[in-house]
Motif scaffolding. Structure first.
Motif, short mmCIF file in Angstrom:
data_model
loop_
_atom_site.label_atom_id
_atom_site.label_comp_id
_atom_site.label_asym_id
_atom_site.label_seq_id
_atom_site.Cartn_x
_atom_site.Cartn_y
_atom_site.Cartn_z
N GLN A 83 0.82 -1.23 0.00
CA GLN A 83 0.00 0.00 0.00
C GLN A 83 0.85 1.27 0.00
OE1 GLN A 83 -3.23 0.05 -0.50
NE2 GLN A 83 -3.34 2.28 -0.40
N PRO A 84 1.82 1.42 0.90
CA PRO A 84 2.66 2.63 0.84
C PRO A 84 3.46 2.74 -0.46
CG PRO A 84 2.90 1.57 2.98
CD PRO A 84 2.12 0.64 2.10
N ARG A 85 3.86 1.58 -1.02
CA ARG A 85 4.59 1.60 -2.29
C ARG A 85 3.70 2.15 -3.40
NH1 ARG A 85 6.34 -3.48 -2.83
NH2 ARG A 85 4.55 -4.17 -4.03
N GLU A 86 2.45 1.74 -3.43
CA GLU A 86 1.51 2.24 -4.44
C GLU A 86 1.31 3.75 -4.30
OE1 GLU A 86 -2.19 0.12 -4.64
OE2 GLU A 86 -1.19 -1.82 -4.86
N VAL A 87 1.15 4.21 -3.07
CA VAL A 87 0.95 5.64 -2.83
C VAL A 87 2.18 6.43 -3.27
CG1 VAL A 87 0.66 7.41 -1.02
CG2 VAL A 87 -0.71 5.32 -0.96
N LEU A 88 3.37 5.96 -2.88
CA LEU A 88 4.61 6.64 -3.25
C LEU A 88 4.81 6.64 -4.76
CD1 LEU A 88 7.24 8.07 -2.45
CD2 LEU A 88 8.29 5.80 -2.27
N SER A 89 4.56 5.51 -5.40
CA SER A 89 4.74 5.41 -6.84
C SER A 89 3.80 6.38 -7.57
CB SER A 89 4.49 3.98 -7.32
OG SER A 89 4.74 3.88 -8.70
N ARG A 90 2.57 6.46 -7.14
CA ARG A 90 1.61 7.38 -7.79
C ARG A 90 1.97 8.83 -7.49
NH1 ARG A 90 -2.06 4.20 -10.16
NH2 ARG A 90 -2.56 2.21 -9.18
N LEU A 91 2.50 9.09 -6.31
CA LEU A 91 2.92 10.45 -5.97
C LEU A 91 4.12 10.87 -6.83
CD1 LEU A 91 2.53 12.89 -4.09
CD2 LEU A 91 4.12 11.80 -2.50
N VAL A 92 5.06 9.99 -7.02
CA VAL A 92 6.22 10.28 -7.89
C VAL A 92 5.74 10.51 -9.32
CG1 VAL A 92 8.31 9.29 -8.93
CG2 VAL A 92 7.92 9.08 -6.46
N ALA A 93 4.84 9.66 -9.81
CA ALA A 93 4.32 9.83 -11.17
C ALA A 93 3.56 11.15 -11.30
CB ALA A 93 3.42 8.65 -11.54
N ALA A 94 2.79 11.52 -10.28
CA ALA A 94 2.05 12.80 -10.31
C ALA A 94 3.01 13.98 -10.34
CB ALA A 94 1.12 12.90 -9.10
N PHE A 147 3.10 9.63 -18.05
CA PHE A 147 3.24 9.55 -16.59
C PHE A 147 1.86 9.50 -15.92
CE2 PHE A 147 7.70 11.25 -16.96
CZ PHE A 147 8.32 10.18 -16.32
N SER A 148 0.88 10.19 -16.52
CA SER A 148 -0.47 10.18 -15.92
C SER A 148 -1.09 8.78 -15.97
CB SER A 148 -1.37 11.21 -16.59
OG SER A 148 -1.68 10.82 -17.91
N ARG A 149 -0.65 7.94 -16.89
CA ARG A 149 -1.12 6.56 -16.92
C ARG A 149 -0.71 5.83 -15.64
NH1 ARG A 149 1.66 3.77 -20.60
NH2 ARG A 149 0.16 2.11 -20.75
N PHE A 150 0.44 6.21 -15.06
CA PHE A 150 0.90 5.59 -13.82
C PHE A 150 0.23 6.22 -12.59
CE2 PHE A 150 4.71 4.99 -16.63
CZ PHE A 150 4.52 3.63 -16.81
N VAL A 151 -0.35 7.41 -12.76
CA VAL A 151 -1.08 8.04 -11.66
C VAL A 151 -2.48 7.45 -11.57
CG1 VAL A 151 -2.00 10.21 -10.73
CG2 VAL A 151 0.22 10.20 -11.87
N PHE A 152 -3.17 7.36 -12.72
CA PHE A 152 -4.59 7.00 -12.72
C PHE A 152 -4.87 5.57 -13.19
CE2 PHE A 152 -4.34 11.62 -13.54
CZ PHE A 152 -4.93 12.04 -12.35
N GLY A 153 -3.92 4.94 -13.84
CA GLY A 153 -4.14 3.58 -14.35
C GLY A 153 -3.86 2.51 -13.31
#
Length: 166
Positions: A83-94, A147-153
């Motif tokens: 879960q924290p990895r997903e949040v961090l990854s999406r934050l980096v992509a954003a 990069f937005s594909r990694f935020v929302f996908g």
């Protein structure tokens, strides 16, 4: 239809980038051979290689984002739970989307300035500068989309696996 057109543009830019790399190799080899033969290399040969470095980098970058071919370090994400990895990854992509959007906006401003002023690059030949700078907003705009594909996908930018896995 729009998705197919977008993918054609993205992969077309990647192909042009690869062909540009081949041209740069050829131009360097020809230039070195000419020098070794005591000849003066053509001025446009060196200039085209310089332009090629810009185009190759900018046109290939959006495809690299799509393929996760850009450099990133998985040391931290490998140590995090799911879960924290997903949040961090999406934050980096954003953050990447935000930076690319700003660079797209500034790139459009630069292209418009070059176009309005009628700026030319005048080293080996007169080359409209906007033809060089158009690569910035085009590439950064497409990188923002990628990069937005990694935020929302569903797919994450980071795998959570440290080390080399090829």
């Amino acid at each position: 239809m729009l998705t197919k057109l977008y993918q054609t543009l993205l992969y077309g830019m990647a192909v042009i980038s690869g062909l540009t790399l081949v041209w740069i190799m050829i131009s360097v080899v020809v230039s070195v051979l000419m020098r070794n033969l005591g000849l003066q290399p053509f001025a446009w040969l060196f200039t085209s290689a310089e332009y090629g470095l810009l185009y190759m980098t900018m046109l290939g970058a959006p495809w690299l984002v799509r393929e996760k071919g850009h450099v990133h370090i998985e040391l931290l994400t490998a140590a995090l739970p799911q879960q924290p990895r997903e949040v961090l990854s999406r934050l980096v992509a954003a953050t990447c989307v935000l930076v690319c959007a700003i660079l797209t906006w500034k790139g459009v401003d630069l292209v418009m300035t070059n176009f309005e002023r009628g700026d030319y690059d005048t080293r080996a030949y007169y080359y409209p500068r906007w033809l060089l700078t158009i690569a910035f907003p085009l590439s950064f705009g497409l990188m923002a989309i990628e990069f937005s594909r990694f935020v929302f996908g569903e797919e994450l930018m980071h795998s959570g696996e440290a080390g080399i896995h090829e």
